[in-house]
Design an enzyme around this catalytic site. Structure first.
Site, PDB file in Angstrom:
ATOM      1  N   GLU A  56     -73.986  36.225  32.194  1.00 34.35           N
ATOM      2  CA  GLU A  56     -72.598  35.762  32.237  1.00 34.35           C
ATOM      3  C   GLU A  56     -71.990  35.621  30.845  1.00 34.35           C
ATOM      4  O   GLU A  56     -72.133  34.579  30.202  1.00 34.35           O
ATOM      5  CB  GLU A  56     -72.492  34.421  32.983  1.00 34.35           C
ATOM      6  CG  GLU A  56     -71.050  33.899  33.040  1.00 34.35           C
ATOM      7  CD  GLU A  56     -70.879  32.580  33.793  1.00 34.35           C
ATOM      8  OE1 GLU A  56     -71.882  31.977  34.184  1.00 34.35           O
ATOM      9  OE2 GLU A  56     -69.730  32.169  33.991  1.00 34.35           O
ATOM     10  N   LYS A  92     -71.976  38.723  35.514  1.00 36.12           N
ATOM     11  CA  LYS A  92     -70.960  37.746  35.923  1.00 36.12           C
ATOM     12  C   LYS A  92     -69.913  37.647  34.828  1.00 36.12           C
ATOM     13  O   LYS A  92     -70.056  36.855  33.882  1.00 36.12           O
ATOM     14  CB  LYS A  92     -71.606  36.379  36.199  1.00 36.12           C
ATOM     15  CG  LYS A  92     -70.609  35.272  36.534  1.00 36.12           C
ATOM     16  CD  LYS A  92     -71.271  34.087  37.191  1.00 36.12           C
ATOM     17  CE  LYS A  92     -70.287  32.950  37.395  1.00 36.12           C
ATOM     18  NZ  LYS A  92     -70.808  31.877  38.255  1.00 36.12           N
TER      19      LYS A  92
END
Ligand code: 13P
Length: 337
Positions: A175, A217
């Site tokens: 992420e 992400k």
């Protein structure tokens, strides 16, 4: 036992996405303060148990990201919260970074910590039932930032984390979040997101991370929160996909967006629009925190008699985002609720 590719595939199965419920203690305290609820261990447990035991959520929620406290916590009936998820067919995951700290020599920027002792912590989390993990890097847009220094240190740490997770037999969610804070326009967000993803995938490659076994992400490519000229949903969807086609290898099975402070309905509309355009090699899904939880948190308000209303609110958002996976979300779904 499922392979890492199978777990990654299950997390982005058609019509489903991930619920991020891994708020750290300071963050959940902030969320609770917004509804005037004290952040005690019992309140955190009650709230998260409510979310995880929402009947029917498993039709739209493939996995839940937990915080360290939660993966060790028991439900009111004595079962472990992890078991509540497993019984519903939802895959437990765990946030393993220890937070974004000031980057030495670049105090306006951050670097995410948590690599020390990570191999041992990962073994523990797997034992506790986690099958996937998350590490969040935070990239700020501002005057002269992000620096290459910030992007490179964060990308390096993300790749070290991902390599250790694969070794431990869990799917890493990588992420790198470019924040939407600021008055910048969508073109600036595009440029920074492109630079960020380019460096992240270079490091993943350098550190021998099998891209078939990870999920990305990312943020969407958006206008800054304070930008007077807000790009519409079609422009956001087109810019995001154009940026990702340049930077995200086709081997990555899925892109699971964060919501990052977008309103719940806008986060759904953007995902829907991207899936309407489609024609990309990755599944386009969600791993929302606020955009899934905000209406449920508000409905709950710390009152046990509001449990069913809160679960209804979560189920509604999960259903809408599930529909956005196949571009079948519409504004009528909101009115119908
Ligand atoms: P938001 O969707 O609220 O941005 O949270 C997702 C998340 O897990 C951030 O790390």
């Amino acid at each position: 036992m499922a392979s890492l590719e199978e777990i990654a595939g299950a997390l982005v199965a058609p019509g489903k996405g991930i619920l991020a419920a891994d708020e750290s203690s300071p963050t959940i305290a902030k969320r609770f303060a917004s509804i005037d609820v004290e952040s005690t261990e019992e309140n955190r447990r009650d709230y998260r148990e409510l979310l995880f035991s929402t009947a029917g959520a498993e039709k739209f929620i493939s996995g839940v990201i937990l915080f360290d406290e939660t993966i060790r916590q028991d439900a009111a009936d004595g079962r472990r919260l992890v078991e509540v998820l497993q019984k519903a067919g939802i895959i437990p995951g765990i946030k393993v970074d220890t937070g974004a700290k000031a980057l030495a020599g670049a105090s306006a920027e951050k670097v995410t910590e948590g690599l020390d002792g990570l191999r041992e912590r990962l073994a523990d989390y797997r034992e506790l039932g986690a099958r996937f993990t998350k590490w969040r890097a935070v990239i700020t847009i501002g005057d002269g930032i992000p620096s290459d220094y910030c992007l490179e240190t964060n990308a390096h740490a993300l790749a070290r984390y991902a390599a250790l997770c694969l070794e431990a037999g869990m799917v890493p969610i990588v992420e790198p979040e470019v924040l939407m804070d600021g008055g910048h326009d969508i073109a600036r967000c595009f440029e920074v997101t492109e630079r960020t993803l380019t460096k992240v995938f270079a490091e993943l490659h350098a550190q021998r991370v099998a891209l078939e076994q990870i999920l990305l992400k990312p943020n969407m490519v958006l206008s800054g929160k304070d930008c007077p000229q807000q790009a519409g949903a079609r422009e956001v969807a087109e810019a995001t996909l154009r940026c990702f086609r340049r930077t995200v290898p086709a081997a990555v099975p899925g892109v699971v967006f964060l919501s990052g402070g977008q309103s719940d309905e806008l986060a759904t509309a953007h995902l829907n629009e991207m899936n309407a355009i489609g024609n990309v090699p990755w599944e386009l899904s969600f791993s929302y925190g606020r955009a899934l939880q905000a209406p449920a948190l508000k409905a709950w308000g710390g009152r046990s008699e509001q449990r069913a209303a809160a679960q209804g609110a979560l189920l509604h958002r999960a259903r809408c985002n599930g529909a956005a996976r196949s571009a079948s979300y519409s504004a009528e779904m909101e009115q119908a609720a």
